[in-house]
Design an enzyme around this catalytic site. Structure first.
Site, short mmCIF file in Angstrom:
data_model
loop_
_atom_site.label_atom_id
_atom_site.label_comp_id
_atom_site.label_asym_id
_atom_site.label_seq_id
_atom_site.Cartn_x
_atom_site.Cartn_y
_atom_site.Cartn_z
N ASP A 93 0.86 -1.17 0.00
CA ASP A 93 0.00 0.00 0.00
C ASP A 93 0.90 1.23 0.00
OD1 ASP A 93 -2.05 1.77 0.23
OD2 ASP A 93 -2.68 1.17 2.23
N GLY A 96 -1.32 6.13 1.22
CA GLY A 96 -2.45 7.04 1.08
C GLY A 96 -3.41 6.99 2.24
N ASP A 147 -2.30 8.24 -3.15
CA ASP A 147 -3.59 8.92 -3.32
C ASP A 147 -3.97 9.60 -2.01
OD1 ASP A 147 -4.03 6.54 -1.91
OD2 ASP A 147 -6.10 6.40 -2.57
N GLN A 191 -10.91 7.10 -6.74
CA GLN A 191 -11.43 7.86 -5.62
C GLN A 191 -12.70 8.58 -6.07
OE1 GLN A 191 -10.77 7.74 -2.54
NE2 GLN A 191 -8.73 6.82 -2.40
N GLY A 218 -11.09 4.61 -0.68
CA GLY A 218 -11.96 5.60 -0.05
C GLY A 218 -13.31 5.07 0.38
N ASP A 268 -8.32 -6.70 1.19
CA ASP A 268 -7.47 -6.74 2.37
C ASP A 268 -8.25 -6.13 3.52
OD1 ASP A 268 -6.16 -3.94 3.45
OD2 ASP A 268 -6.83 -3.78 1.38
N CYS A 306 -13.95 -26.59 10.64
CA CYS A 306 -12.73 -25.83 10.35
C CYS A 306 -11.50 -26.73 10.45
CB CYS A 306 -12.61 -24.66 11.32
SG CYS A 306 -11.16 -23.62 11.03
N CYS A 308 -8.33 -25.53 10.99
CA CYS A 308 -7.22 -24.84 11.63
C CYS A 308 -6.78 -25.53 12.93
CB CYS A 308 -7.59 -23.39 11.91
SG CYS A 308 -8.53 -23.15 13.43
N CYS A 311 -9.15 -25.43 16.02
CA CYS A 311 -10.36 -26.25 15.97
C CYS A 311 -10.05 -27.74 15.95
CB CYS A 311 -11.18 -25.88 14.73
SG CYS A 311 -11.85 -24.21 14.78
N HIS A 337 -7.14 -19.07 13.26
CA HIS A 337 -8.49 -19.56 12.95
C HIS A 337 -9.23 -18.58 12.05
CE1 HIS A 337 -12.62 -20.92 13.34
NE2 HIS A 337 -12.92 -19.66 13.64
#
Length: 365
Positions: A93, A96, A147, A191, A218, A268, A306, A308, A311, A337
């Site tokens: 990133d 911004g 930005d 934007q 934004g 993200d 699950c 993971c 779990c 998890h």
């Protein structure tokens, strides 16, 4: 020479898309979720556990890494992939978002942004050229333009000013990126706040400049979900089909499903990791708060479906105990998890797209 960056659309179902993005450090199946590793680490989780959960692509932050340990130091140590021991693709990133989130510490001008470092108080300048230079030094596979992101609600004049400034910065970023190594990619950021006309103007101008992919920025900055989804619908539908589409900073599992159904390829968000550190667990039966006393005697796993570690070997009662005792293991297990839950959600949505069953796919509670 590195393989060139590319995006291949594999299947669609309505507006929803399944594809594959090729980068210099490997392929990424889309829809894709990126864990946030702001300072070259995903908080509370070892890289191996992040990969085991299903991560193919990580996000790191230009602003923070520029301040500490510095892009020049990372470059001298072999680049970000070597420095942090992550062999897969990395997106950086541009900084911004910090323009907005660190508002009391910054000054915006045509040339760029001047920050007062939150670390030592030193004044730091971040221009479009410097943002790109830092990302080239870091060696990320996907760089983002610098930005200005405006927190909503905001007046139209302020939104328009920030959008047009971001477009001028986009042109400067594109020129600066000509120095990047082959195979690296630069994304533009649409934007325009909650104004459809400004969003359209931003999108068309960015496409004219030409980027490897396009992000919608934004959003999730104070507006209602209905407003966010309307902007996503209008913007995604008008973006080029041949490039990946990235919705920045979003969001809840329900938000992801709604946005994927509207044609978004990449996401993200800090939510799964931050929630793991605050005793929140996403499950197929809804979100659980492991601080609650009702879990103290519960021998059941968090989520029986699950895969993971949390779990498969630990009960809700044990996890509740770790949380109440303040053990670091609680945050580690719950974060792993939550990431696993998010990646399994991505995989399930991808399968639904491939099978043409998006309309039947139900959002988790």
């Amino acid at each position: 020479m590195s393989d060139p960056f590319s995006f291949r659309l594999i299947a669609t179902d309505g507006a929803a898309r399944a594809g594959e993005m090729t980068t210099a450090h490997g392929a990424v199946q889309t829809p894709a979720f990126m864990p946030v590793g702001t300072q070259a680490a995903v908080k509370g989780v070892h890289h191996d556990d992040v990969r085991a959960a299903g991560a193919e692509l990580l996000l790191a932050n230009t602003y923070h890494l520029m301040l500490r340990p510095s892009a020049e130091r990372v470059a001298a140590l072999g680049g970000l992939h070597t420095f942090m021991g992550w062999p897969g693709p990395i997106l950086t990133d541009s900084g911004g978002f910090q323009v907005m989130s660190l508002a009391p510490l910054r000054k915006i001008a045509e040339e760029g942004v001047t920050f007062r470092s939150h670390i030592d108080g030193a004044m730091v300048e971040l221009t479009p050229e410097r943002a790109v230079e830092v990302q080239i030094l870091l060696g990320s596979d996907i760089a983002m333009q610098l930005d200005e992101c405006v927190r909503l609600p905001a007046g139209r004049d302020d939104i328009e000013r920030a959008m047009k400034l971001s477009l001028r910065w986009a042109e400067r970023c594109k020129r600066a990126f000509e120095r990047a190594a082959p195979g690296r990619a630069l994304f533009g950021i649409v934007q325009g706040g909650d104004d459809a006309t400004l969003r359209g103007e931003s999108m068309r101008a960015l496409v004219d400049i030409g980027f490897h992919g396009y992000a919608i920025g934004g959003l999730a900055v104070g507006e209602a979900q209905s407003v966010m989804l309307e902007v996503v619908s209008q913007t995604a539908a008008a973006l080029p089909a041949a490039q990946p589409r990235y919705l920045m900073g979003v969001g809840t599992p329900g938000d992801l499903l709604e946005a994927m159904a509207r044609g978004i390829d990449m996401f993200d968000c800090v939510l799964p990791t931050r929630s793991g550190r605050t005793a929140q667990a996403f499950t197929r039966a809804g979100t659980l708060n492991l601080r609650n006393a009702r879990h103290a005697d519960d021998a059941a796993p968090l989520d029986a479906e699950c895969r993971c570690p949390a779990c498969n070997g630990f009960s809700r009662a044990y996890l509740h105990h770790l949380v109440k005792a303040g053990e670091i293991l609680a945050a580690m297990l719950l974060t792993t998890h939550n990431l696993t839950y998010y990646f399994d959600l991505m995989a399930a949505m991808r399968e639904a797209i491939m099978r043409g069953r998006v309309a039947e796919f139900e959002a988790p509670r």
